[in-house]
Design an enzyme around this catalytic site. Structure first.
Site, PDB file in Angstrom:
ATOM      1  N   SER A 148       8.433 -14.912 -40.724  1.00  0.00           N
ATOM      2  CA  SER A 148       7.271 -15.774 -40.505  1.00  0.00           C
ATOM      3  C   SER A 148       6.041 -14.940 -40.131  1.00  0.00           C
ATOM      4  O   SER A 148       5.559 -14.148 -40.935  1.00  0.00           O
ATOM      5  CB  SER A 148       7.612 -16.824 -39.437  1.00  0.00           C
ATOM      6  OG  SER A 148       6.622 -17.802 -39.355  1.00  0.00           O
ATOM      7  N   HIS A 158      12.761 -23.453 -41.877  1.00  0.00           N
ATOM      8  CA  HIS A 158      12.078 -22.263 -41.374  1.00  0.00           C
ATOM      9  C   HIS A 158      12.930 -21.498 -40.370  1.00  0.00           C
ATOM     10  O   HIS A 158      13.080 -20.274 -40.468  1.00  0.00           O
ATOM     11  CB  HIS A 158      10.755 -22.676 -40.725  1.00  0.00           C
ATOM     12  CG  HIS A 158       9.782 -21.553 -40.561  1.00  0.00           C
ATOM     13  ND1 HIS A 158       9.176 -20.934 -41.639  1.00  0.00           N
ATOM     14  CD2 HIS A 158       9.313 -20.914 -39.456  1.00  0.00           C
ATOM     15  CE1 HIS A 158       8.363 -19.983 -41.205  1.00  0.00           C
ATOM     16  NE2 HIS A 158       8.444 -19.944 -39.883  1.00  0.00           N
TER      17      HIS A 158
END
Length: 398
Positions: A170, A372
Site C-alpha cells: 500500500s 486490501h
C-alpha cells in the site's frame, strides 16, 4: 450543562459496553512490541535508529537470519515497508508460516522492517516533540523524500550490501514510486520490487474512504486549526479497547470485522478471527492527518500528485498553482505487482493505470477474492502471495 450531560451519556454508554464485553483472557501479542513478538517466536531481532535530513528519528527492526539458517553471513537484504496506518508489525502479525518477515528470514534473507515517521515506533525528532503540531506537519511526500532514502542509505552500509530487495504494501509502494520519481539514482540500490496492493492512482477507490474523500481538505483544515496533527494514534488505551472489542469472544467482534471490510474490502474467509484483537491492537499505528489527506486528494483526482496545498500554497511551495505529478517512468527496476479484485483502496482499475506507466513490470498477479488487508494478514498469505514473491526475487538473487 449540555457538555456535562453529554459526558455523562458517553461514560454511561462506555459502562454498558464494558458490561456487555466478556472478560478476555488476553489475546497473544496485544501488549507486545514488534521486537518482543519477533523474540517470542525465537527469531533474533535488532533495533536500529536512523536520523532523516529533516530531523526525524526512525526505528528499524531487523531479523538478520532465520531459524533454519542461523548465524551472520552474506545474505541478500530485504527491506519491507508498511502501509499508511501500519508499522513494522504489519509483517509479523500473522502466524509464523504465513508472516512474510519470518518466511524471508528462513529463506536466507537479512530482513529489515521499516517504520515511517509518526507511527508507534518513530515518534522522535531532534528538536520537535510529538505533542507539538509542528511535528506532524508532513504527508507521505516527506516519507518518500526523507524517510525511505535515509532507511536505504542506513541499511546498505550496515549490511555491506550493494543493493536490496524491496517489498512495499500500500503506502509502502506509494513512497517507493515517489522516491524514484524524484531520485532515480536509487534505482541502482534496488535489485527488484514486489508491490503488494500498489497505490499511485486512486480515482476508483471504493468503500468508506471514497465517501469521506470529497471532504478531506476541509477536515484537514478543521483538525489543523484545532491543533490536531496526528490521527489514529497507538497507545495503551487503544490496545486495551482492541482486545476488549475485537477479541474472538467479544459480542462486538462482528463490528471490528465490518469496519475492516468497509475500509479495505470484504474477504471473510481470509481473516483469522483468532488474531483479530492482535491485528487491531497494532493497526492503526499512528500517522499524520496530512498523510491521510494526501490519499484523499488522490481519490478525488485523476493523477498521482504531490500534496495539494491549495493554489496559493502550491505557488509558494512548487512555483505553480497545481501540485506536480510524480513520474512513474523513472521506476526502472523490475517490479512484480500483486493486486486484489476485492481491494477497495487499490482498485484493479487504478492498479492497471499504474502498471501502464511503470516501464519494467515483469509480472502481474490479480487475486480474485483478495481485499486490501489480506496482503499482510490473510490466512493463506503464503500460498496466494508470498511464495510468488519469493519465486520472483529468486530470479534476481544471483
Amino acid at each position: 450543562m449540555y457538555k456535562t450531560a453529554a459526558l455523562v451519556l458517553v461514560l454511561g454508554l462506555a459502562g454498558v459496553l464494558e458490561a456487555l464485553i466478556p472478560r478476555s483472557e488476553g489475546s497473544w501479542g496485544v501488549n507486545l512490541s514488534a521486537p518482543e513478538m519477533i523474540q517470542s517466536f525465537g527469531y533474533p531481532v535488532e533495533v536500529h535508529h536512523v536520523a532523516t535530513r529533516d530531523g526525524y528519528i526512525l526505528e528499524l527492526h531487523r531479523i538478520p537470519y532465520g531459524l533454519s539458517l542461523g548465524g551472520y553471513r552474506d545474505r541478500p537484504v530485504a527491506l519491507l515497508y508498511h502501509g499508511l496506518y501500519g508499522s513494522s508489525a504489519d509483517w509479523i502479525l500473522n502466524k509464523a508460516d504465513q508472516a512474510l518477515a519470518y518466511i524471508m528470514a528462513d529463506e536466507g534473507y537479512d530482513v529489515w522492517l521499516a517504520n515511517a515517521r509518526g507511527n508507534r515506533y518513530s515518534r522522535a525528532h531532534q528538536t520537535l516533540d510529538p505533542r507539538d503540531i509542528d511535528f506532524w506537519d508532513f504527508s507521505w511526500d516527506e516519507i518518500a523524500e526523507f524517510d525511505l532514502p535515509a532507511t536505504i542509505d542506513y541499511v546498505l552500509p550496515t549490511t555491506g550490501a550493494r543493493d536490496l530487495f524491496y517489498v512495499g504494501f500500500s503506502m509502502g509502494t506509494t513512497v517507493f514510486f515517489a522516491m524514484l520519481s524524484e531520485h532515480p539514482e536509487y534505482n541502482d540500490k534496488i535489485r527488484a520490487m514486489a508491490a503488494l496492493a500498489p497505490v499511485a492512482y486512486q480515482g476508483n477507490a471504493r468503500g468508506l474512504v471514497s465517501t469521506v474523500a470529497p471532504f478531506i481538505n476541509q477536515l484537514d483544515k478543521k483538525l489543523t486549526s484545532m491543533g490536531v496533527g496526528e490521527i489514529f494514534p497507538n497507545n495503551e488505551l487503544t490496545r486495551s479497547w482492541a482486545m476488549k472489542l475485537c477479541d474472538r469472544n467479544s459480542l462486538l467482534a462482528v463490528f471490528c470485522r465490518k469496519i475492516l471490510a468497509t475500509i479495505g474490502g470484504p474477504n471473510p474467509d481470509e481473516l483469522n478471527r483468532d488474531l483479530l484483537a492482535t491485528i487491531t491492537a497494532h493497526t492503526p499505528a499512528g500517522t499524520s492527518v496530512h498523510s491521510v489527506t494526501h490519499f484523499g486528494q488522490l481519490i478525488t483526482s485523476d493523477g498521482f500528485y504531490k500534496f495539494d496545498h491549495g493554489p496559493h500554497g502550491n505557488l509558494r511551495r512548487y512555483g505553480q498553482r497545481q501540485p506536480p505529478s510524480y513520474d512513474l517512468s523513472q521506476v526502472r527496476i523490475p517490479v512484480a505487482i500483486f493486486a486484489g479484485e476485492n481491494d477497495y483502496l487499490a482498485d484493479p482499475r487504478d492498479v492497471e493505470l499504474t502498471e501502464r506507466e511503470l516501464p519494467n513490470v515483469v509480472q502481474t498477479t490479480t487475486l480474485a477474492s483478495f481485499s486490501h488487508m489480506d496482503f499482510t494478514w490473510a490466512v493463506h498469505a503464503y500460498d496466494y502471495v508470498y511464495r510468488h514473491v519469493l519465486d520472483f526475487f529468486w530470479n534476481y538473487r544471483n
